[in-house]
Motif scaffolding. Structure first.
Motif, PDB file in Angstrom:
ATOM      1  N   GLN A 170       0.894  -1.250   0.000  1.00 50.20           N
ATOM      2  CA  GLN A 170       0.103  -0.030   0.049  1.00 50.20           C
ATOM      3  C   GLN A 170       0.855   1.298   0.023  1.00 50.20           C
ATOM      4  O   GLN A 170       0.371   2.283  -0.267  1.00 50.20           O
ATOM      5  CB  GLN A 170      -0.988  -0.052   1.230  1.00 50.20           C
ATOM      6  CG  GLN A 170      -1.972  -1.066   1.293  1.00 50.20           C
ATOM      7  CD  GLN A 170      -2.692  -1.001   0.112  1.00 50.20           C
ATOM      8  OE1 GLN A 170      -3.474  -0.052  -0.086  1.00 50.20           O
ATOM      9  NE2 GLN A 170      -3.077  -2.264  -0.647  1.00 50.20           N
ATOM     10  N   ILE A 171       2.101   1.070   0.161  1.00 49.24           N
ATOM     11  CA  ILE A 171       3.117   2.311   0.140  1.00 49.24           C
ATOM     12  C   ILE A 171       4.205   2.067  -0.984  1.00 49.24           C
ATOM     13  O   ILE A 171       5.093   1.187  -0.650  1.00 49.24           O
ATOM     14  CB  ILE A 171       3.324   2.438   1.653  1.00 49.24           C
ATOM     15  CG1 ILE A 171       2.142   2.754   2.643  1.00 49.24           C
ATOM     16  CG2 ILE A 171       4.380   3.836   1.640  1.00 49.24           C
ATOM     17  CD1 ILE A 171       2.703   2.582   4.096  1.00 49.24           C
ATOM     18  N   ASP A 172       4.269   3.001  -1.807  1.00 44.97           N
ATOM     19  CA  ASP A 172       5.582   2.986  -2.588  1.00 44.97           C
ATOM     20  C   ASP A 172       6.827   3.582  -1.972  1.00 44.97           C
ATOM     21  O   ASP A 172       6.628   4.870  -1.449  1.00 44.97           O
ATOM     22  CB  ASP A 172       5.142   3.824  -3.809  1.00 44.97           C
ATOM     23  CG  ASP A 172       6.353   3.700  -4.823  1.00 44.97           C
ATOM     24  OD1 ASP A 172       6.024   3.063  -5.945  1.00 44.97           O
ATOM     25  OD2 ASP A 172       7.330   4.366  -4.607  1.00 44.97           O
ATOM     26  N   PHE A 173       7.701   3.191  -1.854  1.00 49.30           N
ATOM     27  CA  PHE A 173       8.763   3.549  -0.820  1.00 49.30           C
ATOM     28  C   PHE A 173      10.255   2.752  -1.476  1.00 49.30           C
ATOM     29  O   PHE A 173      10.281   1.833  -2.087  1.00 49.30           O
ATOM     30  CB  PHE A 173       8.733   3.306   0.457  1.00 49.30           C
ATOM     31  CG  PHE A 173       8.999   1.867   1.095  1.00 49.30           C
ATOM     32  CD1 PHE A 173      10.029   1.183   1.358  1.00 49.30           C
ATOM     33  CD2 PHE A 173       7.602   0.795   0.985  1.00 49.30           C
ATOM     34  CE1 PHE A 173      10.130  -0.148   1.712  1.00 49.30           C
ATOM     35  CE2 PHE A 173       7.982  -0.463   1.432  1.00 49.30           C
ATOM     36  CZ  PHE A 173       9.069  -0.778   1.739  1.00 49.30           C
ATOM     37  N   THR A 174      11.205   3.673  -0.900  1.00 49.07           N
ATOM     38  CA  THR A 174      12.733   3.124  -1.303  1.00 49.07           C
ATOM     39  C   THR A 174      13.423   3.257   0.061  1.00 49.07           C
ATOM     40  O   THR A 174      13.183   4.354   0.848  1.00 49.07           O
ATOM     41  CB  THR A 174      13.384   3.862  -2.092  1.00 49.07           C
ATOM     42  OG1 THR A 174      12.844   3.785  -3.543  1.00 49.07           O
ATOM     43  CG2 THR A 174      14.983   3.378  -2.512  1.00 49.07           C
ATOM     44  N   LEU A 175      13.837   2.087   0.613  1.00 42.92           N
ATOM     45  CA  LEU A 175      14.732   1.980   1.785  1.00 42.92           C
ATOM     46  C   LEU A 175      15.928   1.424   1.353  1.00 42.92           C
ATOM     47  O   LEU A 175      16.265   0.455   1.150  1.00 42.92           O
ATOM     48  CB  LEU A 175      14.040   1.023   2.690  1.00 42.92           C
ATOM     49  CG  LEU A 175      14.654   0.781   4.288  1.00 42.92           C
ATOM     50  CD1 LEU A 175      14.815   2.215   4.840  1.00 42.92           C
ATOM     51  CD2 LEU A 175      14.066  -0.215   4.873  1.00 42.92           C
ATOM     52  N   GLU A 176      17.050   2.400   1.593  1.00 41.11           N
ATOM     53  CA  GLU A 176      18.349   2.054   1.609  1.00 41.11           C
ATOM     54  C   GLU A 176      18.595   1.589   0.088  1.00 41.11           C
ATOM     55  O   GLU A 176      19.386   0.384  -0.092  1.00 41.11           O
ATOM     56  CB  GLU A 176      19.020   1.301   2.516  1.00 41.11           C
ATOM     57  CG  GLU A 176      18.950   1.922   4.101  1.00 41.11           C
ATOM     58  CD  GLU A 176      19.286   0.707   5.080  1.00 41.11           C
ATOM     59  OE1 GLU A 176      19.646  -0.222   4.773  1.00 41.11           O
ATOM     60  OE2 GLU A 176      19.471   1.437   6.309  1.00 41.11           O
ATOM     61  N   GLY A 177      18.213   2.222  -0.792  1.00 45.95           N
ATOM     62  CA  GLY A 177      18.348   2.000  -2.194  1.00 45.95           C
ATOM     63  C   GLY A 177      17.432   0.640  -2.784  1.00 45.95           C
ATOM     64  O   GLY A 177      17.833   0.644  -4.135  1.00 45.95           O
ATOM     65  N   VAL A 178      16.580   0.210  -1.753  1.00 44.74           N
ATOM     66  CA  VAL A 178      15.857  -1.100  -2.399  1.00 44.74           C
ATOM     67  C   VAL A 178      14.417  -0.412  -2.702  1.00 44.74           C
ATOM     68  O   VAL A 178      13.817   0.112  -1.534  1.00 44.74           O
ATOM     69  CB  VAL A 178      15.806  -2.094  -1.210  1.00 44.74           C
ATOM     70  CG1 VAL A 178      15.061  -3.001  -1.714  1.00 44.74           C
ATOM     71  CG2 VAL A 178      17.194  -2.566  -1.166  1.00 44.74           C
ATOM     72  N   HIS A 179      13.983  -0.383  -3.844  1.00 46.14           N
ATOM     73  CA  HIS A 179      12.620   0.157  -4.107  1.00 46.14           C
ATOM     74  C   HIS A 179      11.495  -0.856  -4.146  1.00 46.14           C
ATOM     75  O   HIS A 179      11.826  -1.981  -4.556  1.00 46.14           O
ATOM     76  CB  HIS A 179      12.651   0.875  -5.460  1.00 46.14           C
ATOM     77  CG  HIS A 179      11.150   1.501  -5.969  1.00 46.14           C
ATOM     78  ND1 HIS A 179      10.536   0.967  -7.267  1.00 46.14           N
ATOM     79  CD2 HIS A 179      10.339   2.208  -5.306  1.00 46.14           C
ATOM     80  CE1 HIS A 179       9.475   1.584  -7.320  1.00 46.14           C
ATOM     81  NE2 HIS A 179       9.258   2.257  -5.958  1.00 46.14           N
ATOM     82  N   VAL A 180      10.463  -0.620  -3.333  1.00 41.42           N
ATOM     83  CA  VAL A 180       9.422  -1.704  -3.340  1.00 41.42           C
ATOM     84  C   VAL A 180       8.105  -0.952  -4.021  1.00 41.42           C
ATOM     85  O   VAL A 180       7.523   0.185  -3.300  1.00 41.42           O
ATOM     86  CB  VAL A 180       9.071  -1.990  -1.862  1.00 41.42           C
ATOM     87  CG1 VAL A 180       7.989  -2.884  -1.588  1.00 41.42           C
ATOM     88  CG2 VAL A 180      10.228  -2.792  -1.143  1.00 41.42           C
ATOM     89  N   PRO A 181       7.697  -1.119  -5.001  1.00 42.90           N
ATOM     90  CA  PRO A 181       6.577  -0.493  -5.758  1.00 42.90           C
ATOM     91  C   PRO A 181       5.161  -0.545  -5.196  1.00 42.90           C
ATOM     92  O   PRO A 181       5.255  -1.766  -4.243  1.00 42.90           O
ATOM     93  CB  PRO A 181       6.706  -0.960  -7.012  1.00 42.90           C
ATOM     94  CG  PRO A 181       7.268  -2.216  -6.946  1.00 42.90           C
ATOM     95  CD  PRO A 181       8.058  -2.064  -5.507  1.00 42.90           C
TER      96      PRO A 181
END
Length: 350
Positions: A170-181
């Protein structure tokens, strides 16, 4: 880290794989699982314990396990680390019930050295699994019978071992270079670890993160117990072997898998947390006396122990459980013996 659920994967996956592996793979699986258990087995050398006689898993007595998730093993992190996820599980086979209590890592707790209070997760850094078990035992007033440790690489490896998991992000985010669409996606080990770790982009903060962690764990366990999980049992065992330690023996794990497993189908979940307070510019969770007593009694009931009407604590430490700050905190230059550590925790995501 707060990835306490990945510890559940470690113990339940290993137990489930042991039984399923024996059924489908015979003696070959027996040897492989036995080797893994031998490699991850490590006794806790504790000087004092709350129980005078050790609990008997063979006789189907209720028992407790301290589950620790450490902030090392991935992202280049090495060393002792901290147990940034902590959970106490009580298992009662007669009632076919389990209780899982998550312990906030920032809980101010007695370090059992004659007066120092610090964050609960620092006990592991100061004294390893032994001090962690002792500190939690003191905090909850119940015996801690066994432990399981899994580092954060374990979650990533287990997700890869079951060929990924499907989620509705439910949340598009990038954490420490890892993108989770955003949307329906399949997570591999790297994105799955990020999905379980992310906190700052979630409007619900830790609550949202814990919700996602439960989702990840549930989906991994489902796949472990599926046909795909059986076919990949060797990869699952490798993931557990590389990233975990426990004092449970092979025989005890088999007993848990065969005699206790129904109790894991009826799980009550609780969260032990207090009020956030800044002390010496360090963030702590200060527990409420009533809340702590309620959790203690809940766990005592599951362990078939007598419950308590009052919280038995030394009066000079009462402030650490009732949220009162004021002038009760002193540093070690004053006459008050209680000392609150000023050690910082630089990584608030783990």
């Amino acid at each position: 880290m707060r990835l306490y659920q990945k510890i559940i994967i470690g113990i339940l996956s290993l137990a489930a794989v042991a039984v399923i592996g024996l059924t489908f793979y015979g003696m070959k699986a027996l040897d492989e699982v036995n080797d893994v258990v031998n490699n991850i087995n490590q006794l806790a050398n504790r000087e004092t314990k709350k129980r005078e006689v050790a609990v008997s898993i063979e006789d189907r007595e209720p028992f407790s396990i301290l589950l620790l998730g450490t902030d090392v093993g991935a992202l280049g992190r090495t060393g002792q680390g901290r147990s940034d996820s902590m959970m106490v599980v009580t298992v009662n086979p007669k009632k076919q019930q389990s209780t899982i209590v998550s312990l906030d890592r920032d809980i101010m707790a007695d370090m059992l050295d004659g007066g120092t209070f610090d964050k609960l997760n620092h006990a592991y850094a100061f004294g390893g699994v032994e001090l962690s078990m002792d500190a939690v035992e003191k905090l909850l007033d119940i015996p801690i019978d066994h432990y399981v440790i899994l580092n954060m690489q374990g979650l990533s490896d287990l997700i890869d071992a079951v060929d990924g998991i499907d989620v509705d992000n439910q949340i598009d985010f990038t954490l420490e270079g890892v993108h989770v669409p955003f949307g329906q996606i399949t997570l591999d080990g790297k994105t799955g670890l990020a999905y379980a770790r992310m906190r700052k982009d979630d409007p619900d903060g830790d609550i949202g993160r814990q919700r996602r962690q439960r989702e990840v764990v549930t989906k991994v366990i489902e796949k472990v117990l599926s046909v795909d999980g059986v076919s990949n049992y060797q990869n699952i065992l490798k993931a557990v072997e590389k990233n975990s330690k426990t004092d449970l023996t092979w025989d005890q794990m088999l007993d848990i898998a065969t005699n206790y497993y129904p109790a894991f189908n009826n799980i009550e979940q609780e969260q032990l947390e207090g009020n956030g307070q800044l002390i010496n510019e360090i963030y702590y969770q200060i527990l409420g006396i009533n809340e702590l007593l309620d959790v203690q009694n809940l766990l005592k009931e599951q362990l078939e122990m007598p419950t308590s009407e009052t919280l038995e604590i030394d009066p000079q430490y009462e402030y650490s459980y009732n949220g009162f700050i004021g002038n009760q905190f002193y540093d070690d230059s004053n006459t008050q013996e209680v000392y609150v550590s000023g050690d910082t925790d630089p990584d608030d995501d783990y």
